[in-house]
Write an enzyme that holds these catalytic residues in place. Structure first.
Site, PDB file in Angstrom:
ATOM      1  CG  ASP A 158      18.200  27.969 -27.828  1.00  0.00           C
ATOM      2  OD1 ASP A 158      18.786  27.820 -28.913  1.00  0.00           O
ATOM      3  OD2 ASP A 158      18.747  27.790 -26.725  1.00  0.00           O
TER       4      ASP A 158
ATOM      5  CE1 TYR B 170      20.774  30.025 -19.156  1.00  0.00           C
ATOM      6  CE2 TYR B 170      18.814  31.369 -19.500  1.00  0.00           C
ATOM      7  CZ  TYR B 170      19.422  30.131 -19.453  1.00  0.00           C
ATOM      8  OH  TYR B 170      18.693  28.993 -19.681  1.00  0.00           O
TER       9      TYR B 170
HETATM   10  C1  GCB Z   1      16.248  30.535 -22.336  1.00  0.00           C
HETATM   11  C2  GCB Z   1      15.188  29.690 -22.941  1.00  0.00           C
HETATM   12  C3  GCB Z   1      15.705  28.345 -23.386  1.00  0.00           C
HETATM   13  C4  GCB Z   1      17.073  28.499 -24.038  1.00  0.00           C
HETATM   14  C5  GCB Z   1      18.007  29.078 -23.026  1.00  0.00           C
HETATM   15  C6  GCB Z   1      19.413  29.298 -23.581  1.00  0.00           C
HETATM   16  O1  GCB Z   1      16.033  31.453 -21.628  1.00  0.00           O
HETATM   17  O2  GCB Z   1      14.077  29.552 -22.119  1.00  0.00           O
HETATM   18  O3  GCB Z   1      14.776  27.791 -24.279  1.00  0.00           O
HETATM   19  O4  GCB Z   1      17.532  27.305 -24.563  1.00  0.00           O
HETATM   20  O5  GCB Z   1      17.546  30.302 -22.584  1.00  0.00           O
HETATM   21  O6  GCB Z   1      20.223  28.404 -23.483  1.00  0.00           O
HETATM   22  O7  GCB Z   1      19.671  30.364 -24.119  1.00  0.00           O
END
Ligand code: GCB
Length: 593
Positions: free
Chosen positions: A162, A470
């Site tokens: 990402d 998240y």
């Molecule tokens: C993650 C990744 C990171 C992304 C982030 C996101 O888990 O490690 O590279 O940018 O999520 O914002 O989705």
């Protein structure tokens, strides 16, 4: 490999500035041997910088394949009789370099240094033409991986991570000298015994038969506090000034090669921070004291220069870390410029040092990062050959960063697939390798939700659990109560494993200036509330020894329907203005430090 330095015996010349530059969309530069003459139809391009955003042209930004860089340097008159080396701090993702018509070096991997002796190709006082072809292609056998798809509209690079695939010469390039007899490597390992410190050192040298190694350790005031002789040994310092988070105290270890008549053949200065790192049950210890990580996952990412190193932004970012009360960061998702680690050493900022093994997970985001339809680990995709490239990337990272006191933990991959047998087979040898290369630091990898507690087959190899979660964003979006319950339940599971847990990512995309009374995803208020929810959970679980928010600042990504002008999970905007969350974090972290 030792980083170029100006010392009593060594001299450097930076090759930074404007180079000639040309895309090679048809991939014919190698067969036409463009290195043989001044680059035709070239434009000028700054080094260091990513080339992508410097030019206002999608053909440059989205170019896939070779680009050519060329410069001319007059070798200093005084370098006659010296050994001359051409050194690149990095070239992303692979490069080959020529001095005039002689090919001198090739290197795979976009974030670690490489060099070649070029003595026989240059002459003091004369000009030398340096040509570099840099290839930004990602494949199943590169770290990070990717695929190039041939489409009716041309070659398209897909990758599974990402952040935007910035490429080019991102860090300084040097021409430097040494004498014929020269040091090639120094390793220091420090220890503590009550108030006293020990510094074990090991050196390697070349063409140095009959030379003696002499070492002098000086404190920050320049006073010699210990001396030794021999290629390896142990120095003791009474009442040592420890390196510690927030106190970047460094000693200077001067290593000299002395000739039979006592003349200094080589001199190199290695900065040393005396500290210990250990994992004890669920505690992460620095100098025997429990350490709680506060801070961020970051990126090397700036407007215009992309991943080019910039001293002003580096200093500014550390100022912001200090302002907000952060004591650490992770070099997500690749090794950062060496200047950054030097600066972290001096500032007393703790670093989790990560390889570029990111995007090795075809299940993530339901394939939104491009992974749909591929199997992660298979003979046709990420395979044994990839693992060798990965092993080399780990070896180069450890070789480069082993002496930095700021580096306390190796992260050998970010969010790979880790719930399958293929993952287990792939990763076990890489953990073994990292421990062999550096027995002094803990090792881990960063786990993601598809391998939630109870499903992961790789975390048992690590000393520390690093989790990216998240809750409240990708799962239980907008429902922080459900998120809090689910997160606490999962985290309690991990805590039962008896290892320290660092939450290496948590956060929410936040559009700066978007507000809502009732916290809604994307608003500044929601980011604050989501972080608060996480902190309530962390504060209830003793095994959580670290909280690193994703991300320090907004950053560029590929275009897609889940990204609005890039990833907006920054606590600061891309130009480093605070969102509301920055003030909230400052409140929490400044209180606890
Ligand atoms: C993650 C990744 C990171 C992304 C982030 C996101 O888990 O490690 O590279 O940018 O999520 O914002 O989705």
């Amino acid at each position: 490999m030792l980083r170029p330095q100006d010392t009593a015996t060594r001299e450097r010349r930076p090759l930074t500035g404007l180079w000639r530059f040309r895309l090679d969309p048809a991939g014919k530069g190698r067969s036409e041997q463009w290195f043989r003459r001044p680059l035709a139809n070239a434009r000028e391009m700054p080094v260091p910088a990513s080339f992508n955003d410097v030019v206002a042209d999608p053909a440059v930004r989205d170019h896939v394949g070779d680009v050519w860089y060329q410069t001319t340097v007059r070798v200093p008159h005084g370098w006659d009789g010296q050994r001359v080396v051409l050194h690149f701090e990095s070239a992303t993702h692979r490069a080959t370099a020529w001095v005039d018509e002689a090919e001198v070096v090739s290197h795979e991997g976009g974030y670690t240094p490489f060099e070649a002796e070029v003595t026989e190709h240059v002459q003091a006082g004369q000009e030398a033409r340096i040509t570099v072809v840099v290839d930004n292609t990602l494949s199943w056998q590169s770290i990070p991986p990717g695929v190039v798809e041939d489409t009716p509209d041309g070659r398209r690079q897909r990758y599974f991570h990402d952040f935007f695939n910035y490429a080019g010469i991102h860090r300084p390039v040097w021409l430097y000298t040494t004498g014929r007899a020269h040091l090639t490597d120094i390793t220091v390992v420090t220890g503590l015994d009550g108030a006293d410190g020990s510094i074990g050192y090991r050196t390697k040298a070349q063409d140095a038969d009959g030379a003696e190694v002499i070492v002098v350790l000086r404190d920050a005031d320049g006073r010699a506090v210990a001396t030794g002789t021999g290629p390896s040994g142990m120095l003791m310092v009474e009442h040592v000034h420890r390196w510690a988070p927030g106190d970047g105290y460094l000693y200077d270890l001067e290593v000299q090669l002395a000739g039979e008549g006592g003349e200094v053949l080589d001199s190199y200065h290695q900065r040393v921070g005396v500290r210990t790192v250990a994992v004890d049950g669920t505690r992460f210890l620095i100098n025997g004291e429990p350490f709680h990580f506060t801070g961020f996952g970051k990126h090397e990412d700036l407007a215009v220069i992309g991943k080019g190193h910039n001293d002003a932004f580096m200093v500014h970012d550390f100022e912001l870390l200090n302002w907000i009360g952060a004591n650490s960061f992770r070099t997500s998702h690749y090794p950062y410029a060496e200047a950054v680690l030097d600066y972290a050493d001096r500032q007393g900022i703790v670093v989790i040092d990560e390889t570029a093994a990111v995007g090795m997970n075809m299940g993530l985001g339901g394939g939104i990062f491009g992974g749909k339809g591929y199997t992660t680990f298979s003979p046709e995709t990420i395979n044994d050959q990839t693992r060798e490239v990965h092993a080399q990337a780990i070896a180069e990272l450890v070789a480069r960063d082993k002496n930095h006191p700021s580096v306390v933990l190796w992260s050998i991959a970010n969010e790979p697939e880790s719930h399958t047998e293929g993952a287990e087979r792939y990763f076990q040898p890489l953990f073994d390798l990292t421990r062999r290369l550096d027995p002094t630091r803990p090792v881990g990898f960063v786990n993601e939700l598809l391998a939630a507690y109870g499903r992961c087959r790789v975390s048992r190899f690590g000393d520390v659990l690093m989790l990216n979660r998240y809750y409240g964003w990708y799962v239980h979006t907008g429902d922080l109560e459900a998120a809090e319950r689910a997160w606490e339940q999962e985290l309690k599971g991990w805590a039962s494993e008896g290892k320290p847990i660092i939450v290496t990512e948590y956060g929410a995309d936040t559009y700066p200036g978007l507000h809502s009374v009732v916290p809604q995803p994307w608003s500044e208020e929601y980011q604050v509330e989501l972080l608060d929810m996480n902190h309530r959970v962390f504060d209830r679980i003793d095994a959580v020894v670290g909280e690193q928010v994703w991300a320090f600042a907004d950053f560029a990504t590929t275009s897609g329907i889940v990204r609005v002008g890039g990833n907006k999970k920054g606590v600061f905007t891309r130009d480093r203005q605070p969102k509301a969350a920055a003030h909230a974090l400052r409140h929490r972290w400044r209180k606890s430090t």
